[in-house]
Design a protein around this motif. Structure first.
Motif, short mmCIF file in Angstrom:
data_model
loop_
_atom_site.label_atom_id
_atom_site.label_comp_id
_atom_site.label_asym_id
_atom_site.label_seq_id
_atom_site.Cartn_x
_atom_site.Cartn_y
_atom_site.Cartn_z
N ASN A 1 -37.16 13.58 9.65
CA ASN A 1 -37.88 13.14 8.46
C ASN A 1 -37.40 13.85 7.19
N ALA A 2 -36.18 14.35 7.21
CA ALA A 2 -35.60 14.99 6.03
C ALA A 2 -34.74 13.98 5.28
N PRO A 3 -34.77 13.98 3.95
CA PRO A 3 -33.93 13.04 3.20
C PRO A 3 -32.46 13.44 3.30
N VAL A 4 -31.61 12.45 3.60
CA VAL A 4 -30.17 12.69 3.70
C VAL A 4 -29.44 11.52 3.05
N ALA A 5 -28.22 11.79 2.60
CA ALA A 5 -27.36 10.73 2.08
C ALA A 5 -26.59 10.15 3.26
#
Length: 104
Positions: free
Chosen positions: A87-91
């Motif tokens: 649930n971590a934002p990543v590109a």
């Protein structure tokens, strides 16, 4: 009208106005909670193209969620910001062969 009577009427009117603003049924007079921004950025256009929908589906099939900011680069690669399984934002990037990778 005498002055003390007029003064008391004005005080009562001011108190009634303040009580009305604090009313839980006040509607527009109630303070509104600020809109919280999303860490992934604004949501995408509500009417995506077919190519954008396919790219979003491919990224989501690879285990990512909340795909935002999907854009196609000049070489045909799709880039976006999404949430990984933690649930971590990543590109992320989707290449022409359908491979989804975390972009740096």
């Amino acid at each position: 009208m005498n002055r003390p009577l007029l003064a008391s009427i004005l005080v009562l009117a001011a108190a009634a106005t303040q009580a009305q603003a604090a009313s839980p049924i006040g509607g527009a007079t109630m303070p509104r909670t600020p809109v919280q921004s999303d860490a992934l950025g604004p949501k995408s256009d509500p009417t995506p193209t077919v190519a954008e929908a396919v790219a979003r589906t491919q990224i989501e099939k690879s285990g990512y969620t909340s795909v935002r900011g999907l854009q196609r680069t000049g070489d045909g690669t799709w880039r976006a910001v999404a949430r990984d399984p933690r649930n971590a934002p990543v590109a992320v990037a989707l290449d022409n062969q359908g491979n989804v990778t975390q972009a740096r």
